[in-house]
Write an enzyme that holds these catalytic residues in place. Structure first.
Site, PDB file in Angstrom:
ATOM      1  N   ASP A 183       0.913   0.691 -13.591  1.00 15.65           N
ATOM      2  CA  ASP A 183       0.025  -0.236 -12.892  1.00 15.65           C
ATOM      3  C   ASP A 183      -1.249   0.475 -12.444  1.00 15.65           C
ATOM      4  O   ASP A 183      -1.243   1.255 -11.498  1.00 15.65           O
ATOM      5  CB  ASP A 183       0.752  -0.808 -11.659  1.00 15.65           C
ATOM      6  CG  ASP A 183      -0.102  -1.831 -10.929  1.00 15.65           C
ATOM      7  OD1 ASP A 183       0.004  -3.023 -11.261  1.00 15.65           O
ATOM      8  OD2 ASP A 183      -0.887  -1.443 -10.037  1.00 15.65           O
TER       9      ASP A 183
ATOM     10  N   TYR B  35      -9.324   1.764  -9.382  1.00 14.26           N
ATOM     11  CA  TYR B  35      -8.690   3.066  -9.125  1.00 14.26           C
ATOM     12  C   TYR B  35      -9.445   4.213  -9.812  1.00 14.26           C
ATOM     13  O   TYR B  35      -9.222   5.376  -9.501  1.00 14.26           O
ATOM     14  CB  TYR B  35      -7.220   3.089  -9.579  1.00 14.26           C
ATOM     15  CG  TYR B  35      -6.335   2.015  -8.975  1.00 14.26           C
ATOM     16  CD1 TYR B  35      -6.754   1.266  -7.874  1.00 14.26           C
ATOM     17  CD2 TYR B  35      -5.081   1.740  -9.500  1.00 14.26           C
ATOM     18  CE1 TYR B  35      -5.950   0.277  -7.335  1.00 14.26           C
ATOM     19  CE2 TYR B  35      -4.275   0.748  -8.959  1.00 14.26           C
ATOM     20  CZ  TYR B  35      -4.714   0.015  -7.882  1.00 14.26           C
ATOM     21  OH  TYR B  35      -3.915  -0.961  -7.363  1.00 14.26           O
TER      22      TYR B  35
ATOM     23  N   LYS C  31      -6.556  -4.334 -13.569  1.00 13.21           N
ATOM     24  CA  LYS C  31      -7.020  -5.438 -12.706  1.00 13.21           C
ATOM     25  C   LYS C  31      -8.536  -5.545 -12.713  1.00 13.21           C
ATOM     26  O   LYS C  31      -9.234  -4.526 -12.823  1.00 13.21           O
ATOM     27  CB  LYS C  31      -6.543  -5.217 -11.260  1.00 13.21           C
ATOM     28  CG  LYS C  31      -5.079  -4.857 -11.162  1.00 13.21           C
ATOM     29  CD  LYS C  31      -4.607  -4.672  -9.732  1.00 13.21           C
ATOM     30  CE  LYS C  31      -3.222  -4.055  -9.700  1.00 13.21           C
ATOM     31  NZ  LYS C  31      -3.178  -2.594  -9.739  1.00 13.21           N
TER      32      LYS C  31
ATOM     33  N   HIS D  87      -7.822  -8.935  -9.034  1.00 15.20           N
ATOM     34  CA  HIS D  87      -7.347  -7.996  -8.008  1.00 15.20           C
ATOM     35  C   HIS D  87      -7.242  -8.636  -6.614  1.00 15.20           C
ATOM     36  O   HIS D  87      -6.263  -8.449  -5.902  1.00 15.20           O
ATOM     37  CB  HIS D  87      -8.288  -6.788  -7.966  1.00 15.20           C
ATOM     38  CG  HIS D  87      -7.646  -5.528  -7.492  1.00 15.20           C
ATOM     39  ND1 HIS D  87      -7.920  -4.288  -8.019  1.00 15.20           N
ATOM     40  CD2 HIS D  87      -6.736  -5.301  -6.522  1.00 15.20           C
ATOM     41  CE1 HIS D  87      -7.217  -3.370  -7.392  1.00 15.20           C
ATOM     42  NE2 HIS D  87      -6.491  -3.959  -6.479  1.00 15.20           N
TER      43      HIS D  87
ATOM     44  N   LYS E 169       4.324   4.227  -6.156  1.00 15.81           N
ATOM     45  CA  LYS E 169       3.440   5.302  -6.625  1.00 15.81           C
ATOM     46  C   LYS E 169       3.977   6.649  -6.150  1.00 15.81           C
ATOM     47  O   LYS E 169       4.399   6.789  -4.989  1.00 15.81           O
ATOM     48  CB  LYS E 169       2.026   5.088  -6.070  1.00 15.81           C
ATOM     49  CG  LYS E 169       1.061   6.245  -6.314  1.00 15.81           C
ATOM     50  CD  LYS E 169       0.944   7.169  -5.107  1.00 15.81           C
ATOM     51  CE  LYS E 169       0.043   8.364  -5.363  1.00 15.81           C
ATOM     52  NZ  LYS E 169       0.038   9.309  -4.223  1.00 15.81           N
TER      53      LYS E 169
ATOM     54  N   ILE F 114       9.317  10.614  -8.380  1.00 15.23           N
ATOM     55  CA  ILE F 114       9.218   9.714  -9.537  1.00 15.23           C
ATOM     56  C   ILE F 114      10.634   9.496 -10.101  1.00 15.23           C
ATOM     57  O   ILE F 114      11.028   8.371 -10.406  1.00 15.23           O
ATOM     58  CB  ILE F 114       8.258  10.304 -10.606  1.00 15.23           C
ATOM     59  CG1 ILE F 114       6.820  10.343 -10.050  1.00 15.23           C
ATOM     60  CG2 ILE F 114       8.310   9.498 -11.901  1.00 15.23           C
ATOM     61  CD1 ILE F 114       5.791  11.007 -10.950  1.00 15.23           C
TER      62      ILE F 114
HETATM   63  P1  NDP Z   1       3.844   2.986  -2.178  1.00 16.00           P
HETATM   64  O1  NDP Z   1       4.587   2.090  -1.264  1.00 16.00           O
HETATM   65  O2  NDP Z   1       4.214   3.030  -3.600  1.00 16.00           O
HETATM   66  O3  NDP Z   1       3.932   4.449  -1.560  1.00 16.00           O
HETATM   67  C1  NDP Z   1       3.287   5.539  -2.131  1.00 16.00           C
HETATM   68  C2  NDP Z   1       3.370   6.700  -1.134  1.00 16.00           C
HETATM   69  O4  NDP Z   1       4.735   6.991  -0.843  1.00 16.00           O
HETATM   70  C3  NDP Z   1       2.754   7.969  -1.643  1.00 16.00           C
HETATM   71  O5  NDP Z   1       2.158   8.615  -0.532  1.00 16.00           O
HETATM   72  C4  NDP Z   1       3.938   8.770  -2.160  1.00 16.00           C
HETATM   73  O6  NDP Z   1       3.679  10.144  -2.015  1.00 16.00           O
HETATM   74  C5  NDP Z   1       5.050   8.318  -1.230  1.00 16.00           C
HETATM   75  N1  NDP Z   1       6.369   8.253  -1.900  1.00 16.00           N
HETATM   76  C6  NDP Z   1       6.630   7.836  -3.154  1.00 16.00           C
HETATM   77  N2  NDP Z   1       7.950   7.905  -3.418  1.00 16.00           N
HETATM   78  C7  NDP Z   1       8.524   8.375  -2.292  1.00 16.00           C
HETATM   79  C8  NDP Z   1       9.870   8.695  -1.954  1.00 16.00           C
HETATM   80  N3  NDP Z   1      10.865   8.536  -2.829  1.00 16.00           N
HETATM   81  N4  NDP Z   1      10.119   9.159  -0.700  1.00 16.00           N
HETATM   82  C9  NDP Z   1       9.105   9.324   0.185  1.00 16.00           C
HETATM   83  N5  NDP Z   1       7.822   9.059  -0.074  1.00 16.00           N
HETATM   84  C10 NDP Z   1       7.532   8.580  -1.310  1.00 16.00           C
HETATM   85  O7  NDP Z   1       2.275   2.663  -1.966  1.00 16.00           O
HETATM   86  P2  NDP Z   1       1.031   2.283  -2.871  1.00 16.00           P
HETATM   87  O8  NDP Z   1       0.046   1.738  -1.925  1.00 16.00           O
HETATM   88  O9  NDP Z   1       0.618   3.372  -3.742  1.00 16.00           O
HETATM   89  O10 NDP Z   1       1.552   1.060  -3.757  1.00 16.00           O
HETATM   90  C11 NDP Z   1       2.122   1.201  -5.040  1.00 16.00           C
HETATM   91  C12 NDP Z   1       1.181   0.727  -6.126  1.00 16.00           C
HETATM   92  O11 NDP Z   1       0.854  -0.649  -5.929  1.00 16.00           O
HETATM   93  C13 NDP Z   1      -0.188   1.416  -6.136  1.00 16.00           C
HETATM   94  O12 NDP Z   1      -0.150   2.725  -6.607  1.00 16.00           O
HETATM   95  C14 NDP Z   1      -0.970   0.448  -6.981  1.00 16.00           C
HETATM   96  O13 NDP Z   1      -0.666   0.620  -8.345  1.00 16.00           O
HETATM   97  C15 NDP Z   1      -0.453  -0.894  -6.465  1.00 16.00           C
HETATM   98  N6  NDP Z   1      -1.303  -1.455  -5.385  1.00 16.00           N
HETATM   99  C16 NDP Z   1      -1.918  -2.669  -5.619  1.00 16.00           C
HETATM  100  C17 NDP Z   1      -2.734  -3.239  -4.679  1.00 16.00           C
HETATM  101  C18 NDP Z   1      -3.373  -4.544  -4.961  1.00 16.00           C
HETATM  102  O14 NDP Z   1      -4.258  -4.947  -4.190  1.00 16.00           O
HETATM  103  N7  NDP Z   1      -2.998  -5.244  -6.010  1.00 16.00           N
HETATM  104  C19 NDP Z   1      -3.005  -2.583  -3.381  1.00 16.00           C
HETATM  105  C20 NDP Z   1      -2.282  -1.349  -3.214  1.00 16.00           C
HETATM  106  C21 NDP Z   1      -1.462  -0.833  -4.170  1.00 16.00           C
HETATM  107  P3  NDP Z   1       3.401  11.174  -3.238  1.00 16.00           P
HETATM  108  O15 NDP Z   1       2.538  10.495  -4.246  1.00 16.00           O
HETATM  109  O16 NDP Z   1       2.706  12.295  -2.539  1.00 16.00           O
HETATM  110  O17 NDP Z   1       4.739  11.582  -3.787  1.00 16.00           O
END
Ligand code: NDP
Length: 295
Positions: A47, A52, A77, A110, A233, A240
């Site tokens: 995604d 981005y 998006k 978006h 993410k 991951i």
């Molecule tokens: P998430 O809820 O996916 O959280 C991501 C954060 O959590 C990062 O800081 C990551 O750290 C951490 N993390 C990931 N896995 C774990 C785990 N197993 N344990 C603890 N911490 C963890 O947030 P996002 O806001 O990134 O949302 C996911 C995706 O949704 C985005 O990347 C994007 O693609 C989409 N999105 C869409 C939006 C829209 O308007 N349509 C708005 C916002 C997001 P690290 O990377 O350091 O491991």
């Protein structure tokens, strides 16, 4: 136990139920490495978004993988400033070229504009792209029932997906009910609340101990049992891996219901109404059109 890894959308296309989100993943080596790693671990949904700024890196990783193109589901998006029929077409072609692909699996608006007619114009371009088979699935993001209602009344193709901020602290019941009624699937963004408070919630932590899973796995399993599509993410290989291992256990009905009770309508991202105001200006004709619509 539902162990199916895909979800059938309203046009018959199957989407993986879990994918990798790449917001804030840097373009270039970081996005190439992160996407390549996730694909190697079995992820088949990526995604991204033009906003981005990492479509190039994401596309490079996809093209370099040995996985057939039709086995990977790519989402991107349309950014807010590209709304409108002509601009949407141009923006789509730009995204396609950055990704270096022939088609996109899922193209999303978006954010909604507060100009409901502008959304309709944009959607007409989306419908054309869909008919021309440049996109397999078209959808929206951050749409509330009022935006969807207007779109459904003025266009032909019902969006297949609405991607919204959703996690146990923000369960989005109203939008989910509307979407279920109209056969629009929900995809949860920030499913882990950006690694924030919900992972420290005492119920989530105690269930993690009970099921011998991590708090993130408990939360992602909750999304699965709510029939939601998730795109957590991470740029951390171990996370991951961890986030993908959610099909080998099931929350009991009782625990699932306890998690459902955590909802407190707590957003971490912007409210779509506020976002629209900021982006499109409070004097735009959309407010007028929303008011007209409400009458
Ligand atoms: P998430 O809820 O996916 O959280 C991501 C954060 O959590 C990062 O800081 C990551 O750290 C951490 N993390 C990931 N896995 C774990 C785990 N197993 N344990 C603890 N911490 C963890 O947030 P996002 O806001 O990134 O949302 C996911 C995706 O949704 C985005 O990347 C994007 O693609 C989409 N999105 C869409 C939006 C829209 O308007 N349509 C708005 C916002 C997001 P690290 O990377 O350091 O491991």
């Amino acid at each position: 136990m539902n162990t199916k890894h895909t979800f059938k959308l309203n046009n018959g296309v199957e989407i993986p139920r879990i994918g990798l989100g790449v917001w804030k993943v840097k373009d270039g080596q970081q996005s190439i490495d992160t996407v390549a790693y996730a694909l190697g671990q079995g992820y088949r949904l990526i995604d991204t978004a033009s906003f981005y700024g990492n479509e190039s890196g994401v596309g490079e990783a996809i093209r370099n993988s040995k996985i057939p193109r039709d086995k990977i589901f790519v989402t991107t998006k349309l950014w807010n400033t590209d709304q409108g029929y002509d601009l949407a077409y141009k923006a789509f072609n730009k995204s396609l070229s950055k990704l270096g692909l022939d088609y996109i699996d899922l193209y999303l608006i978006h954010w909604p504009s507060n100009d409901l007619d502008l959304i309709v114009d944009t959607w007409r371009a989306f419908e054309e792209l869909y008919k021309a088979k440049k996109v397999r699935v078209i959808g929206v993001s951050n749409f509330k029932p009022i935006h969807l209602d207007y779109l459904l009344k003025h266009t032909k193709i019902v969006p297949a997906i609405n991607q919204i901020e959703l996690h146990p602290y923000n369960a989005q019941h109203e939008t989910r009910e509307y979407c279920t009624e109209h056969n629009i699937a929900i995809e949860s963004w920030s499913p882990l609340m950006q690694g924030g408070k919900v992972l420290e919630d005492s119920l989530v932590v105690s269930l993690a101990k009970k099921y011998n899973k991590s708090p993130a796995q408990i939360v992602l399993r909750w999304h699965m049992q709510n029939e939601l599509i998730v795109i957590p993410k991470s740029v951390t290989p171990s996370r991951i891996d961890e986030n993908f291992k959610i099909f080998d256990f099931e929350l009991s009905d009782e625990d699932f219901e306890r998690l459902n009770l955590l909802d407190r309508s707590k957003r971490i991202g912007p409210d779509p109404d506020g976002m629209a105001m900021r982006l499109y200006g409070s004097l735009s004709r959309t407010i007028i059109s929303i008011k007209k619509h409400k009458r």
